[in-house]
Design a protein around this motif. Sequence first.
Motif, PDB file in Angstrom:
ATOM      1  N   ILE A  72      -6.513   9.984  10.400  1.00 12.56           N
ATOM      2  CA  ILE A  72      -7.008   8.977   9.453  1.00 12.56           C
ATOM      3  C   ILE A  72      -5.840   8.158   8.904  1.00 12.56           C
ATOM      4  O   ILE A  72      -5.900   6.935   8.825  1.00 12.56           O
ATOM      5  CB  ILE A  72      -7.815   9.643   8.319  1.00 12.56           C
ATOM      6  N   HIS A  73      -4.765   8.864   8.533  1.00 11.89           N
ATOM      7  CA  HIS A  73      -3.574   8.177   8.013  1.00 11.89           C
ATOM      8  C   HIS A  73      -2.963   7.268   9.080  1.00 11.89           C
ATOM      9  O   HIS A  73      -2.579   6.131   8.792  1.00 11.89           O
ATOM     10  CB  HIS A  73      -2.546   9.206   7.535  1.00 11.89           C
ATOM     11  N   LEU A  74      -2.897   7.742  10.303  1.00 14.62           N
ATOM     12  CA  LEU A  74      -2.358   6.956  11.405  1.00 14.62           C
ATOM     13  C   LEU A  74      -3.174   5.682  11.608  1.00 14.62           C
ATOM     14  O   LEU A  74      -2.614   4.591  11.797  1.00 14.62           O
ATOM     15  CB  LEU A  74      -2.342   7.799  12.684  1.00 14.62           C
ATOM     16  N   GLU A  75      -4.475   5.792  11.529  1.00 14.18           N
ATOM     17  CA  GLU A  75      -5.347   4.621  11.680  1.00 14.18           C
ATOM     18  C   GLU A  75      -5.123   3.623  10.539  1.00 14.18           C
ATOM     19  O   GLU A  75      -5.082   2.418  10.763  1.00 14.18           O
ATOM     20  CB  GLU A  75      -6.811   5.054  11.739  1.00 14.18           C
ATOM     21  N   ALA A 134      -2.871  -1.472   8.703  1.00 12.48           N
ATOM     22  CA  ALA A 134      -1.960  -2.183   7.800  1.00 12.48           C
ATOM     23  C   ALA A 134      -0.954  -3.007   8.597  1.00 12.48           C
ATOM     24  O   ALA A 134      -0.660  -4.160   8.242  1.00 12.48           O
ATOM     25  CB  ALA A 134      -1.232  -1.191   6.889  1.00 12.48           C
ATOM     26  N   ARG A 135      -0.436  -2.432   9.677  1.00 14.40           N
ATOM     27  CA  ARG A 135       0.505  -3.176  10.518  1.00 14.40           C
ATOM     28  C   ARG A 135      -0.183  -4.382  11.152  1.00 14.40           C
ATOM     29  O   ARG A 135       0.377  -5.478  11.194  1.00 14.40           O
ATOM     30  CB  ARG A 135       1.091  -2.276  11.597  1.00 14.40           C
ATOM     31  N   LYS A 136      -1.411  -4.190  11.628  1.00 17.49           N
ATOM     32  CA  LYS A 136      -2.152  -5.289  12.264  1.00 17.49           C
ATOM     33  C   LYS A 136      -2.413  -6.399  11.242  1.00 17.49           C
ATOM     34  O   LYS A 136      -2.264  -7.584  11.561  1.00 17.49           O
ATOM     35  CB  LYS A 136      -3.467  -4.756  12.840  1.00 17.49           C
ATOM     36  N   LYS A 137      -2.766  -6.018  10.020  1.00 22.06           N
ATOM     37  CA  LYS A 137      -2.990  -7.028   8.983  1.00 22.06           C
ATOM     38  C   LYS A 137      -1.708  -7.784   8.669  1.00 22.06           C
ATOM     39  O   LYS A 137      -1.731  -9.004   8.486  1.00 22.06           O
ATOM     40  CB  LYS A 137      -3.557  -6.388   7.713  1.00 22.06           C
ATOM     41  N   MET A 168      -1.169 -10.190  11.369  1.00 23.08           N
ATOM     42  CA  MET A 168      -2.110 -11.303  11.284  1.00 23.08           C
ATOM     43  C   MET A 168      -1.731 -12.268  10.157  1.00 23.08           C
ATOM     44  O   MET A 168      -1.884 -13.474  10.287  1.00 23.08           O
ATOM     45  CB  MET A 168      -3.548 -10.800  11.100  1.00 23.08           C
ATOM     46  N   ARG A 169      -1.212 -11.728   9.057  1.00 15.50           N
ATOM     47  CA  ARG A 169      -0.703 -12.596   7.978  1.00 15.50           C
ATOM     48  C   ARG A 169       0.418 -13.477   8.512  1.00 15.50           C
ATOM     49  O   ARG A 169       0.454 -14.678   8.265  1.00 15.50           O
ATOM     50  CB  ARG A 169      -0.177 -11.757   6.808  1.00 15.50           C
ATOM     51  N   SER A 170       1.312 -12.848   9.248  1.00 16.73           N
ATOM     52  CA  SER A 170       2.443 -13.567   9.819  1.00 16.73           C
ATOM     53  C   SER A 170       1.967 -14.604  10.839  1.00 16.73           C
ATOM     54  O   SER A 170       2.457 -15.739  10.862  1.00 16.73           O
ATOM     55  CB  SER A 170       3.402 -12.574  10.471  1.00 16.73           C
ATOM     56  N   ALA A 171       1.016 -14.227  11.678  1.00 18.68           N
ATOM     57  CA  ALA A 171       0.479 -15.150  12.682  1.00 18.68           C
ATOM     58  C   ALA A 171      -0.199 -16.338  12.009  1.00 18.68           C
ATOM     59  O   ALA A 171      -0.067 -17.483  12.463  1.00 18.68           O
ATOM     60  CB  ALA A 171      -0.509 -14.423  13.598  1.00 18.68           C
ATOM     61  N   PHE A 172      -0.914 -16.083  10.922  1.00 19.18           N
ATOM     62  CA  PHE A 172      -1.570 -17.167  10.193  1.00 19.18           C
ATOM     63  C   PHE A 172      -0.536 -18.120   9.601  1.00 19.18           C
ATOM     64  O   PHE A 172      -0.650 -19.340   9.733  1.00 19.18           O
ATOM     65  CB  PHE A 172      -2.464 -16.591   9.099  1.00 19.18           C
ATOM     66  N   GLU A 174      -7.742 -15.543  16.326  1.00 22.78           N
ATOM     67  CA  GLU A 174      -7.916 -14.086  16.312  1.00 22.78           C
ATOM     68  C   GLU A 174      -7.686 -13.496  14.927  1.00 22.78           C
ATOM     69  O   GLU A 174      -8.393 -12.593  14.497  1.00 22.78           O
ATOM     70  CB  GLU A 174      -6.947 -13.436  17.294  1.00 22.78           C
ATOM     71  N   PHE A 175      -6.699 -14.008  14.208  1.00 25.62           N
ATOM     72  CA  PHE A 175      -6.355 -13.419  12.919  1.00 25.62           C
ATOM     73  C   PHE A 175      -7.430 -13.623  11.859  1.00 25.62           C
ATOM     74  O   PHE A 175      -7.437 -12.946  10.861  1.00 25.62           O
ATOM     75  CB  PHE A 175      -5.008 -13.943  12.399  1.00 25.62           C
ATOM     76  N   TYR A 176      -8.356 -14.533  12.095  1.00 19.16           N
ATOM     77  CA  TYR A 176      -9.382 -14.824  11.082  1.00 19.16           C
ATOM     78  C   TYR A 176     -10.236 -13.608  10.762  1.00 19.16           C
ATOM     79  O   TYR A 176     -10.654 -13.423   9.635  1.00 19.16           O
ATOM     80  CB  TYR A 176     -10.259 -15.996  11.517  1.00 19.16           C
ATOM     81  N   GLN A 177     -10.487 -12.765  11.711  1.00 21.19           N
ATOM     82  CA  GLN A 177     -11.353 -11.601  11.488  1.00 21.19           C
ATOM     83  C   GLN A 177     -10.653 -10.465  10.765  1.00 21.19           C
ATOM     84  O   GLN A 177     -11.295  -9.536  10.291  1.00 21.19           O
ATOM     85  CB  GLN A 177     -11.890 -11.095  12.820  1.00 21.19           C
ATOM     86  N   TRP A 178      -9.334 -10.506  10.653  1.00 19.81           N
ATOM     87  CA  TRP A 178      -8.581  -9.373  10.122  1.00 19.81           C
ATOM     88  C   TRP A 178      -8.333  -9.432   8.622  1.00 19.81           C
ATOM     89  O   TRP A 178      -8.080  -8.413   8.003  1.00 19.81           O
ATOM     90  CB  TRP A 178      -7.242  -9.260  10.839  1.00 19.81           C
TER      91      TRP A 178
END
Length: 140
Positions: free
Chosen positions: A56-59, A64-67, A70-74, A101-105
């Motif tokens: 659960i923690h790993l997920e 958090a890393r993906k978000k 995505m912030r950076s990509a935006f 793609e980042f819009y959904q995150w």
Amino acid sequence: WTKAAKLLEAKPDFMKWFIVLEEIPWDITIHIDNMEDERIPYDLTETQNAEEVYLIHLEKLRNARKKAEMRSAFKESLERSLFITPGKPWEEARSFIMSEEFYQWLDESVYMEIYSKHQKEIIEKAKEEFQELLVEIGRA
């Protein structure tokens, strides 16, 4: 999970956080009543619950890393876009990013915060460039 647990053992501060008990299971040892020692019995890492908590923690970390990505990509997308100009309202710019793609995150509030900061930056840059232009014209 087994690899992660073994990596814990190799850490220099392992003994600061964990205790390896001679008597197993941990819940029948005297350690359970020792309020002075807050270390975690290492054999707890061998339980199904420990593995579930780890996964659960790993997920959560992956999300958090993906978000963050995505912030950076935006932000990068805003910087590259010729469509985003100083003073352009969020409502108009929003249609520009909805297909990305980042819009959904991310939540809407996060987009608005990043966009607002970006607008401040490009407005400030436009002011500086305008002032430089006026100085150049004044010299001519």
